[in-house]
Enzyme design. Structure first.
Site, PDB file in Angstrom:
ATOM      1  N   ASN A 175       0.991  -1.044  -0.024  1.00 32.81           N
ATOM      2  CA  ASN A 175      -0.034  -0.013   0.072  1.00 32.81           C
ATOM      3  C   ASN A 175       1.058   1.307  -0.165  1.00 32.81           C
ATOM      4  O   ASN A 175       1.580   1.428   1.011  1.00 32.81           O
ATOM      5  CB  ASN A 175      -0.917  -0.152   1.079  1.00 32.81           C
ATOM      6  N   LYS A 218       0.076   4.292  -0.232  1.00 32.43           N
ATOM      7  CA  LYS A 218      -0.709   5.369   0.516  1.00 32.43           C
ATOM      8  C   LYS A 218      -0.590   6.677  -0.168  1.00 32.43           C
ATOM      9  O   LYS A 218      -0.377   6.544  -1.641  1.00 32.43           O
ATOM     10  CB  LYS A 218      -0.226   5.413   1.978  1.00 32.43           C
ATOM     11  N   HIS A 263      -9.764   0.225   4.795  1.00 36.52           N
ATOM     12  CA  HIS A 263      -8.321   0.718   5.419  1.00 36.52           C
ATOM     13  C   HIS A 263      -8.647   1.537   6.565  1.00 36.52           C
ATOM     14  O   HIS A 263      -9.784   2.400   6.566  1.00 36.52           O
ATOM     15  CB  HIS A 263      -7.709   1.516   4.430  1.00 36.52           C
ATOM     16  N   GLU A 306      -7.281   3.841   7.756  1.00 37.99           N
ATOM     17  CA  GLU A 306      -7.229   5.354   7.404  1.00 37.99           C
ATOM     18  C   GLU A 306      -8.594   5.845   6.942  1.00 37.99           C
ATOM     19  O   GLU A 306      -9.017   6.936   7.003  1.00 37.99           O
ATOM     20  CB  GLU A 306      -6.144   5.824   6.860  1.00 37.99           C
ATOM     21  N   GLU A 334      -5.858  -5.533  10.269  1.00 37.46           N
ATOM     22  CA  GLU A 334      -4.847  -4.496  10.478  1.00 37.46           C
ATOM     23  C   GLU A 334      -5.026  -4.026  11.764  1.00 37.46           C
ATOM     24  O   GLU A 334      -6.143  -3.286  12.182  1.00 37.46           O
ATOM     25  CB  GLU A 334      -5.123  -3.348   9.522  1.00 37.46           C
ATOM     26  N   GLY A 339       2.110   2.173  11.666  1.00 40.69           N
ATOM     27  CA  GLY A 339       2.762   3.311  11.718  1.00 40.69           C
ATOM     28  C   GLY A 339       3.012   3.985  13.219  1.00 40.69           C
ATOM     29  O   GLY A 339       3.171   5.198  13.528  1.00 40.69           O
ATOM     30  N   SER A 342       2.460  -3.501  11.685  1.00 44.05           N
ATOM     31  CA  SER A 342       3.787  -3.398  11.108  1.00 44.05           C
ATOM     32  C   SER A 342       4.530  -4.716  10.719  1.00 44.05           C
ATOM     33  O   SER A 342       4.853  -5.337  11.602  1.00 44.05           O
ATOM     34  CB  SER A 342       4.656  -2.487  12.114  1.00 44.05           C
TER      35      SER A 342
END
Ligand SMILES: *[C@@H]1O[C@H](CO)[C@@H](O)[C@H](O)[C@H]1NC(C)=O
Length: 237
Positions: A11, A13, A95, A97, A165, A171, A211
């Protein structure tokens, strides 16, 4: 156990530009790929056409999001039909985000999943709990509810990859242990077995999107229910 080929999604991003992505593509094109591993790169939508035209056809291309209808007055959105028109075959939906930075609801994500699949795109559907949800002991509740809305919108699981995830391990420098990842992956497979079918539980790839590093990828990959990764590798700022 049914054969599930390993799936690695990168990904990207909102990173890169034509120069940086061009270099990354060059190194991907010249790297040796394992025949039994499916590799898909999720590019920023504005570069889908560019990436698809430069990247080795053995590597798939995904969009990172799409809208729930094929066209219309939806300024700034892109449709699965447009993604396909650029030659890409996948889309990431749900996702963390999109869920937590852009406030997408389970319901909207479900509608997007349904429309993307009807449009013949493959869907990398993401689920995962936030730190406070894990600490409150509601991980299962959260990922089951997210998975349920996705499942209600899937008729054919052949084009779906489920990505787990843990939001707290994206992150943040915090990493889930391979055992923590396996625990949730196994529960998701049990969920699929009970709520969808044996066949789907055996065949759907459940990939891990926390991660993932060079240091932990082997041990993660050796877990029984970890069928691949969704990583940001290669494009960190
Ligand atoms: C089936 O789905 C329901 C609703 O999401 C969930 O509560 C239940 O735990 C699932 N069954 C299994 C065995 O995971």
């Amino acid at each position: 156990m049914a054969l599930r080929s390993f799936f690695v999604g990168g990904n990207w991003k909102m990173n890169g530009n034509k120069g940086i992505l061009g270099e990354l593509i060059l190194s991907l094109n010249t790297s040796s790929l394992q025949d039994d591993t499916e590799v898909v790169c999720a590019a920023p939508s504005i570069y889908l056409d560019f990436v698809r035209s430069c990247l080795d056809p053995r590597i798939g291309v995904a969009a990172q999001n799409c809208f729930k209808v094929s066209k219309g007055a939806f300024t700034g959105e892109i449709s699965p039909a447009m993604i396909k028109d650029c030659g890409a075959d996948w889309v990431i939906l749900g996702h963390s985000e999109r869920r937590h930075v852009f406030g997408e609801s389970d319901e909207l994500i479900g509608q997007k999943v349904a429309h993307a699949l009807e449009s013949d795109l493959g869907v990398i559907a993401c689920v995962g709990e936030k730190l406070e949800e894990r600490e409150a002991g509601t991980t299962e509740e959260v990922v089951y509810a997210q998975t349920q809305v996705i499942a209600e919108n899937v008729k054919d699981w052949g084009k779906v990859v489920l990505a787990y995830e843990p939001v707290w391990a994206i992150g943040t420098g915090k990493t889930a242990t391979p055992e923590q990842a396996q625990e949730v992956h196994e529960k998701l497979r049990v969920w699929l077995r009970a709520n969808v079918s044996d066949d789907v539980a055996d065949s759907v790839r459940i990939i891990y999107g926390g991660s993932v590093t060079g240091a932990n990828c082997r041990e993660l990959a050796s877990q029984a229910d970890v069928d691949g990764f969704l990583t940001e590798a290669g494009l960190q700022a």
